[in-house]
Design an enzyme around this catalytic site. Structure first.
Site, PDB file in Angstrom:
ATOM      1  N   ALA A 138      36.892  44.211  42.626  1.00  0.00           N
ATOM      2  CA  ALA A 138      37.942  43.196  43.060  1.00  0.00           C
ATOM      3  C   ALA A 138      38.553  43.185  44.748  1.00  0.00           C
ATOM      4  O   ALA A 138      38.779  42.109  45.172  1.00  0.00           O
ATOM      5  CB  ALA A 138      38.904  43.010  42.172  1.00  0.00           C
ATOM      6  N   GLY A 139      38.396  44.660  44.950  1.00  0.00           N
ATOM      7  CA  GLY A 139      39.026  44.603  46.379  1.00  0.00           C
ATOM      8  C   GLY A 139      37.967  44.263  47.530  1.00  0.00           C
ATOM      9  O   GLY A 139      38.659  43.716  48.321  1.00  0.00           O
ATOM     10  N   LEU A 165      35.741  43.208  39.590  1.00  0.00           N
ATOM     11  CA  LEU A 165      36.291  44.394  38.860  1.00  0.00           C
ATOM     12  C   LEU A 165      36.690  45.509  39.775  1.00  0.00           C
ATOM     13  O   LEU A 165      35.916  46.112  40.442  1.00  0.00           O
ATOM     14  CB  LEU A 165      36.012  44.821  37.556  1.00  0.00           C
ATOM     15  CG  LEU A 165      36.489  45.812  36.692  1.00  0.00           C
ATOM     16  CD1 LEU A 165      37.975  45.362  36.280  1.00  0.00           C
ATOM     17  CD2 LEU A 165      35.903  46.389  35.589  1.00  0.00           C
ATOM     18  N   SER A 166      38.035  46.087  39.785  1.00  0.00           N
ATOM     19  CA  SER A 166      38.471  47.391  40.447  1.00  0.00           C
ATOM     20  C   SER A 166      38.025  47.330  41.877  1.00  0.00           C
ATOM     21  O   SER A 166      38.370  46.507  42.786  1.00  0.00           O
ATOM     22  CB  SER A 166      38.091  48.418  39.622  1.00  0.00           C
ATOM     23  OG  SER A 166      38.527  49.608  40.073  1.00  0.00           O
ATOM     24  N   SER A 167      37.182  48.154  42.261  1.00  0.00           N
ATOM     25  CA  SER A 167      36.804  48.242  43.712  1.00  0.00           C
ATOM     26  C   SER A 167      36.059  46.933  44.214  1.00  0.00           C
ATOM     27  O   SER A 167      36.086  46.545  45.423  1.00  0.00           O
ATOM     28  CB  SER A 167      36.068  49.378  44.161  1.00  0.00           C
ATOM     29  OG  SER A 167      34.627  49.305  43.604  1.00  0.00           O
TER      30      SER A 167
END
Length: 551
Positions: free
Chosen positions: A142-143, A138-140
């Site tokens: 996910a990055g 999720l979010s970072s």
């Protein structure tokens, strides 16, 4: 579309907290991780699958563990769940360092995640099938999932990103789309380097809420389009089709779904979740977001377990042959992806009746375009009764010279291939620059900081074979910083991060800077070639090296 598996009734009627598996908290390869190991085996392949799921900024692995609803999917589909904690507290606010285009399989956060994954696969205690290894976040997180999926497509058969910014973006570029799918795809393929051909058997799923208030919702389509481009570059022929999100498992799931399929395999899936903010969708019931987990919507852990199992291109599947994943009837012992009837013991990718390998029509030899009866017939346009195939040699690439003027360098070389070049590019300090293919090539790269820069040229032919030149090092004279910004201590906050010395820039803490400059006095910060900010230019990478040679 998803191919539903016939699961045992007990797997479908488990109720929290009656899980068959168990959680543990441990350290693997220097990474703290929460592990859920089910008693069940995967519905495909041999052993269990593995899903590495990374938390976002200001979120913790425990938030995902306690609210993410991973256990039911793990038990039903035989998936080991690994929830790592970002090493060393991460960057500012506990973020994974997915920023920029410079990442390594063996260092940084990406290296830690890859080492963790490899160690879990190698540990026979968990019984993980190396062909069923997946990563999400999720979010970072996910990055970072996108980063490691690009760095190691050989390791990760599937990648997922929830509310993730696109590859190559910085910490200040989350609120608005700051890149393109084309640029992200180029960076992804560059990160993969010699493992690029493994994208041919990787699949991806991306999801984001249409009410995301942190990461620009436009990144959802950028990420999906990036994967489409990456997979098509390795031979996939993708067509898109919509699917119903409301029919998925979860609590009132809503939104729009798009899948890009190659035959009967969904290679890329995109879900835009209606009404969801910046969160991981648990899909367990009504309520408010907590710890960036939304209890409502798609039960995404279940969706991923099903999506990856249904579309895995590496593990043995539930086809009519032992490893058949054919679009037509496949009765061969190891028949794979038959387009029509495939009755050969090792028939692969038959276009019609296929009793050999890769037949376009009736084929008892190799790759016949019509009737092919030769023992070594290759690519017959009509009847082919013999003849050995012409060898396809790897391309040749050289990087012969570089001329430096100011902050620009002109690179020149040659490139050739016996069957045709597909792509030529230059990588300088790990960043790739496309080059027009030809017998001779040249490209100018500007904006180089002072110091030494390593360049390598690459060429790929139409068959996917890759070649690299030797390394050529160039020296650029001048100041050893990329840019300089003058602001007050509060104005510099966006350039601060977490590091071994504390919260601040890479050679001073916030306390040091505040005590020196106070609240209202401006002072400069210098951006180094390593992507970090410095208060003292003497500490910049390459400081004092200009003019000293790069040998």
């Amino acid at each position: 579309m998803l191919r539903r598996f016939a699961l045992p009734l007990c797997a479908l009627t488990l109720s929290t907290p009656a899980w068959a598996g168990s959680w543990s908290h441990t350290t693997v390869s220097g990474v703290t991780v929460d592990l859920y190991v089910p008693t069940s085996q995967s519905v495909i392949g041999d052993g269990r699958a593995l899903l590495v799921a990374m938390h976002g900024c200001t979120q913790t692995a425990n938030d995902l563990k306690t609210r993410g609803n991973f256990e039911d999917a793990a038990d039903a589909y035989g998936v080991v769940i690994a929830l790592p904690t970002v090493p060393n507290g991460g960057t500012i606010a506990g973020c994974w360092n997915y920023y920029g285009s410079y990442h390594s399989r063996s260092s940084g956060d990406a290296g830690s995640v890859i080492s963790l994954t490899q160690a879990l696969v190698a540990n026979s205690t968990y019984g993980i099938d190396a062909d069923q290894v997946y990563v999400t976040g999720l979010s970072s997180g996910a990055g970072m999932a996108i980063v490691v999926g690009c760095l190691a497509p050989d390791l990760y058969a599937g990648v997922s990103a929830v509310a993730g910014p696109a590859l190559g973006t910085s910490s200040s570029q989350i609120g608005s789309v700051a890149t393109t799918a084309s640029s992200a795809a180029s960076t992804c393929r560059s990160l993969a380097s010699s493992y690029r051909s493994d994208f041919a058997t990787q699949v991806a799923s991306v999801l984001q809420g249409d009410s995301d208030y942190i990461v620009a919702t436009g990144y959802l389509s950028v990420n999906a389009e990036m994967y489409r481009r990456v997979y098509e570059a390795e031979g996939a022929t993708l067509t898109s089709a919509s699917f119903s999100v409301s029919d998925l498992e979860g609590y009132n799931p809503a939104g729009t779904g798009t899948a890009w399929n190659d035959g009967d395999v969904d290679r890329v899936s995109m879900i835009r979740a209606t009404g969801m903010g910046h969160a991981w969708p648990a899909g367990v019931g009504s309520g408010w977001d907590m710890g960036y987990v939304d209890p409502e919507g798609v039960e995404y852990a279940w969706y991923l377990a099903e999506f990856f199992a249904a579309n895995n291109l590496r593990a043995e599947s539930a086809g009519t042959g032992d490893t058949g994943g054919g679009g037509g009837e496949d009765t061969g012992d190891t028949g794979i992806a038959g387009g029509g009837e495939d009755t050969g013991d090792t028939g692969v990718a038959g276009g019609g009746e296929d009793t050999g390998v890769a037949g376009g029509g009736e084929d008892t030899g190799v790759a016949g375009g019509g009737e092919d009866t030769g023992d070594t017939g290759v690519a017959g346009g009509g009847e082919d009764t013999g003849g050995a195939p012409e060898p396809d040699d790897a391309p040749e690439i050289t990087l012969d010279a570089a001329t430096v003027a100011s902050d620009c360098a002109l690179f020149e070389g040659t490139a050739s291939d016996d069957h045709g070049l597909d792509a030529v590019w230059l990588e300088i300090d790990g960043a790739s620059v496309s080059v027009t293919a030809g017998d001779t090539w040249s490209v100018t790269v500007c904006g180089l900081s002072a110091g030494c820069h390593d360049a390598v040229a690459y060429a790929e032919d139409d068959a996917g074979q890759l070649a690299a030149s030797g390394t050529l090092t160039v020296e650029v004279e001048g100041e050893p910083w990329v840019s300089v910004v003058d602001a007050t201590v509060m104005g510099h906050l966006s350039r601060f991060g977490m590091y071994s010395g504390g919260w601040g820039v890479s050679d001073a803490t916030f306390v040091q800077l505040f005590s020196t400059w106070g609240m209202f006095t401006s002072f400069p910060l210098y951006l180094g070639t390593d992507g970090d900010w410095y208060v003292d230019p003497a500490n910049l990478p390459g400081a004092g090296e200009s003019g000293g040679g790069c040998g």
